[in-house]
Design an enzyme around this catalytic site. Sequence first.
Site, mmCIF file in Angstrom:
data_model
loop_
_atom_site.group_PDB
_atom_site.id
_atom_site.type_symbol
_atom_site.label_atom_id
_atom_site.label_comp_id
_atom_site.label_asym_id
_atom_site.label_seq_id
_atom_site.Cartn_x
_atom_site.Cartn_y
_atom_site.Cartn_z
ATOM 1 N N HIS A 74 0.820 -1.208 0.000
ATOM 2 C CA HIS A 74 0.000 0.000 0.000
ATOM 3 C C HIS A 74 0.853 1.257 0.000
ATOM 4 O O HIS A 74 2.056 1.218 0.247
ATOM 5 C CB HIS A 74 -0.980 -0.002 1.179
ATOM 6 C CG HIS A 74 -0.339 -0.046 2.537
ATOM 7 N ND1 HIS A 74 0.225 1.067 3.132
ATOM 8 C CD2 HIS A 74 -0.171 -1.061 3.410
ATOM 9 C CE1 HIS A 74 0.697 0.724 4.333
ATOM 10 N NE2 HIS A 74 0.486 -0.560 4.517
ATOM 11 N N CYS A 90 3.118 -5.021 6.655
ATOM 12 C CA CYS A 90 2.766 -4.682 5.281
ATOM 13 C C CYS A 90 3.964 -4.092 4.555
ATOM 14 O O CYS A 90 4.974 -3.750 5.163
ATOM 15 C CB CYS A 90 1.614 -3.671 5.266
ATOM 16 S SG CYS A 90 0.013 -4.386 5.691
#
Length: 115
Positions: A74, A90
């Site tokens: 992301h 992440c």
Amino acid sequence: MNPIPQRKIIIRRSSRQLELYDGNRLLASYPCAVGKNATPTPIGSYAVATKIMNPGGAFGSRWLGLSLPDYGIHGTNKPSSIGTQASLGCIRMHNHQVEALYNQVGVGTPVIITE
């Protein structure tokens, strides 16, 4: 007859680089942030499972959810963290770079995370 090249993403935790390939041909390489020592990015073979535009907040402008629940590639609202071990696992990218990646891969694209 040659097989049709396939897009894949390789994330190298140690160098904090995300690479996009078409078959064996490198299309792009981007700096990224990976998980902190306490919350490392998991090594393994996954796939892009979801794509979301403008998820907001800490996820920046794009979310590419992995087949490993709760993990994804992301954007970020903390661009200074790119190139470091900063996340909860992440893979963070600069927003303009995750937007370019988002447009070049689809659901099902393999994602390989290595040391």
